[in-house]
Design a protein around this motif. Sequence first.
Motif, mmCIF file in Angstrom:
data_model
loop_
_atom_site.group_PDB
_atom_site.id
_atom_site.type_symbol
_atom_site.label_atom_id
_atom_site.label_comp_id
_atom_site.label_asym_id
_atom_site.label_seq_id
_atom_site.Cartn_x
_atom_site.Cartn_y
_atom_site.Cartn_z
ATOM 1 N N LEU B 45 8.798 -42.946 13.262
ATOM 2 C CA LEU B 45 7.770 -42.451 12.870
ATOM 3 C C LEU B 45 7.931 -41.551 11.522
ATOM 4 O O LEU B 45 8.732 -40.924 11.393
ATOM 5 C CB LEU B 45 6.817 -41.569 13.746
ATOM 6 N N VAL B 46 7.021 -41.742 10.506
ATOM 7 C CA VAL B 46 6.929 -40.855 9.363
ATOM 8 C C VAL B 46 5.549 -40.579 9.255
ATOM 9 O O VAL B 46 4.679 -41.058 9.273
ATOM 10 C CB VAL B 46 7.367 -41.774 8.070
ATOM 11 N N VAL B 47 5.430 -39.212 9.150
ATOM 12 C CA VAL B 47 4.319 -38.630 9.271
ATOM 13 C C VAL B 47 3.909 -38.090 7.703
ATOM 14 O O VAL B 47 4.480 -37.234 7.218
ATOM 15 C CB VAL B 47 3.868 -37.257 10.122
ATOM 16 N N ASN B 48 2.932 -38.682 7.159
ATOM 17 C CA ASN B 48 2.876 -38.366 5.710
ATOM 18 C C ASN B 48 1.615 -37.232 5.546
ATOM 19 O O ASN B 48 0.376 -37.587 6.043
ATOM 20 C CB ASN B 48 2.309 -39.664 4.861
ATOM 21 N N MET B 49 2.191 -36.023 5.132
ATOM 22 C CA MET B 49 1.211 -34.935 5.227
ATOM 23 C C MET B 49 0.622 -34.629 3.842
ATOM 24 O O MET B 49 0.367 -33.496 3.505
ATOM 25 C CB MET B 49 2.110 -33.738 5.826
ATOM 26 N N GLU B 50 0.787 -35.495 2.792
ATOM 27 C CA GLU B 50 0.575 -34.953 1.528
ATOM 28 C C GLU B 50 -1.084 -34.871 1.091
ATOM 29 O O GLU B 50 -1.395 -34.104 0.284
ATOM 30 C CB GLU B 50 0.964 -36.139 0.672
#
Lengths: 144, 116
Positions: B45-50
């Motif tokens: 998983l990659v959680v994109n918090m931008e």
Amino acid sequence: MTTVQVSFTPLPAHVRTARLIAVAVARRSGVDESLLDEVRLAVGEACSRAVEAHREQYPGEPVRVAFDSHDGRFEIEVANAGLVAPSGSGPASDPVAGAAAAPGFSLAVIAGLADDVRISESPAGTRVTMSWPLSGSLAAGSPA
Amino acid sequence: MELKLDHYNKDGIEIVDVGGEIDVYTAPRLRELLIELVTQGHYRLVVNMEKVEFLDSTGLGVLVGGLKRVRAHDGSLDLVCTQERILKIFRITGLTKVFGIYETVDKAIEERKSER
């Protein structure tokens, strides 16, 4: 001197409201803009802890938040009935193993953000008091 | 601002786009999504918090919980974040040493692909 007091039903949805009020009062009191994010986060953390404590033990009792400025500092006190659950392993040990250790993170975040933090616990409840410096002119009492 | 969640697959890695505020009120929704993805067999998983505007310790707890779940399957959970006010919370809690934190989704994917 600024004094604002807020009390709210211990529901997670109201923590956001408390954050918004904290930033508004801090700005009006003369806290530097660069510190407002820290105020917002620290108040949110303290209120989250209080809501957690009330939901488990005193769901009918409101969480109380007081904002005050004196002696060149802006002070926030978050008070809850009862004690907040032990913080578990907390971030200092193994955060992955202690995945449910949000209360430990919470204290770490508050301590890392607020200039001055005091936590007093008694059978009557827990008080988290945090403060930040006011900027020069407003601290001296000039109008905003 | 309410929490906004979306997810898609890129190069075999599930990207979770998160926007808005992650706090004690909204974090359970993110927790549910991460659990659902792991249950479906997505262990990278990659959680994109931008687009995250606010993150508190409840949100940190959810991310750590997600990391714990994917690691149980030899998986990974990386973060994409360049916002200083969000990164500061990771630094305060020492979690910069626990998560891989990247500037873009593509850099996070590249790093994971190079490990295969």
